[in-house]
Design a protein around this motif. Sequence first.
Motif, mmCIF file in Angstrom:
data_model
loop_
_atom_site.group_PDB
_atom_site.id
_atom_site.type_symbol
_atom_site.label_atom_id
_atom_site.label_comp_id
_atom_site.label_asym_id
_atom_site.label_seq_id
_atom_site.Cartn_x
_atom_site.Cartn_y
_atom_site.Cartn_z
ATOM 1 N N PRO B 148 -21.629 34.308 -33.107
ATOM 2 C CA PRO B 148 -21.140 32.985 -34.026
ATOM 3 C C PRO B 148 -21.900 33.085 -35.371
ATOM 4 C CG PRO B 148 -21.503 32.422 -31.666
ATOM 5 C CD PRO B 148 -21.898 33.806 -31.812
ATOM 6 N N THR B 218 -15.368 35.300 -29.777
ATOM 7 C CA THR B 218 -16.231 33.973 -29.125
ATOM 8 C C THR B 218 -15.659 32.949 -28.536
ATOM 9 O OG1 THR B 218 -16.491 33.045 -31.277
ATOM 10 C CG2 THR B 218 -18.192 34.733 -30.769
ATOM 11 N N TRP B 220 -16.432 31.493 -25.810
ATOM 12 C CA TRP B 220 -17.056 30.354 -25.154
ATOM 13 C C TRP B 220 -17.459 29.449 -26.135
ATOM 14 C CZ3 TRP B 220 -18.691 35.400 -26.566
ATOM 15 C CH2 TRP B 220 -19.629 35.410 -27.649
ATOM 16 N N THR B 221 -17.569 29.745 -27.346
ATOM 17 C CA THR B 221 -18.079 28.427 -28.337
ATOM 18 C C THR B 221 -16.916 27.488 -28.450
ATOM 19 O OG1 THR B 221 -16.927 29.557 -30.268
ATOM 20 C CG2 THR B 221 -19.209 30.029 -29.944
ATOM 21 N N GLN B 225 -17.001 23.440 -27.222
ATOM 22 C CA GLN B 225 -16.563 22.231 -28.347
ATOM 23 C C GLN B 225 -15.504 21.119 -27.631
ATOM 24 O OE1 GLN B 225 -15.348 24.234 -31.740
ATOM 25 N NE2 GLN B 225 -17.438 24.410 -32.418
#
Lengths: 224, 226
Positions: B148, B218, B220-221, B225
């Motif tokens: 990230p 990414t 998972w980010t 959120q």
Amino acid sequence: MNTLSSAWSWLTSAAHWSGDDGIWHRLGEHLFLTVVCLLLSCLIALPVALVLGHLGKGGALAVNISNVGRAVPTFAVLVLLLLTPLGTHGQWPTIIALVVFAVPPLLTNAYVGMREVDRDVVRAARGMGMTGRQLLFHVELPLAFPLVLTGVRIAAVQLVATATLAALAGGGGLGRIITAGFNLASTPQVVAGAVLVAGFALLVEGLFEIAQRLAPEWARGRMG
Amino acid sequence: MTAPPDDCLARNDWICGEYLTSRREILWDAVVQHLQLTVVSVLIGLLLAVPLAVAARRWRWAAGPVLGLTTVLYTIPSLAMFSLLLPVYGLSASLVIAGLVLYSLTLLVRNILAGLRSVPEETRQAARGMGYGPIRMLFAVELPLSLPAAMAGLRIATVSAVSLVTVGAIVGHGGLGNLIYTGMNTYFKAQVLTASVLCVVIAIAADLLLLGVQRLLTPWTRAVQS
């Protein structure tokens, strides 16, 4: 290296330091542009950022304006301003372009600094009966000061760079030595001018670094 | 004698459709050159930045000099940077690429290092406990987790590079910057505005493209959120 020694002899020849095209004159122009535009940009950006940060409004604008500033080529703005009717008014296109590119880092850093102030501290200050103005000047601003100063530092370095580019669009400053060198196809002069510009930029950065180290604890930047 | 044609080119308007149609090839070539310069510089910058950031993370003593040097490089104004490289590369596209590599490198090293440093110690201990060696840990745990921050740096570096390519016009290799430079000298408003707008469009398009790549890489980010 041959070019380096000719650049050195260009730099050390007394004739290149005096006169209207001389180094002293160009350095003065550069310093003048940087200082005046830094003051102007601070006057424009800081009150807006502090008020927005205090009210907690306009965050998206304050944060994104830096990204927008990065996407717009400085050189393009300088030339566009030069071709507008403003272009005939001496230094104004340069000054406007300089301010336009110095405002975003000031605005973003000051805003983020204001918002990063510990909410508990703000609530405690409110609980003590502080008015909005007292809160802003006695609590939030001192705590946000390191980031405000970081913004000023980034803006100052940005101003030195933009003022250099202004020479491409007919502005004054140390960049003129470089552009004149290109026009004369004189590599030593180009390199000598570049050394002066780089030295000036590093000096500005260094002065801020020293100022931040000498400053009292609360005013020190957290960023390395 | 025939009267000069009364079109937007003759009037030197800012916005001119005639310019777009008659100079389509020049504009296209400039855009292609602009993209080539940007992509090549950012890719070389990335190739150099990853090992530097990893080295600065692994050996504590290396972090100071690496960050110091990148700060110094980033402080030097673009016009001066290109000029300092002139004795080495001459008036060539390599000069512009070398200058842009140095700037992208700076932004990328800082961000990748920040990403590597943000990997939680527990995660690394867990990986070590599962028998991961240093190399496997780097490629399977640390680098993916620093994506990230690294992608944020890549976006900033790319957008800055798109904008800085224009300064390459001083040595005749500035992509759309060349059009802005000649447009300035001939007072050609349509050319300057068109080239400037195209620069911004390229920067925004590149930013959105990288944002898309970042989301794909990414996932998972997003989960965190939402």
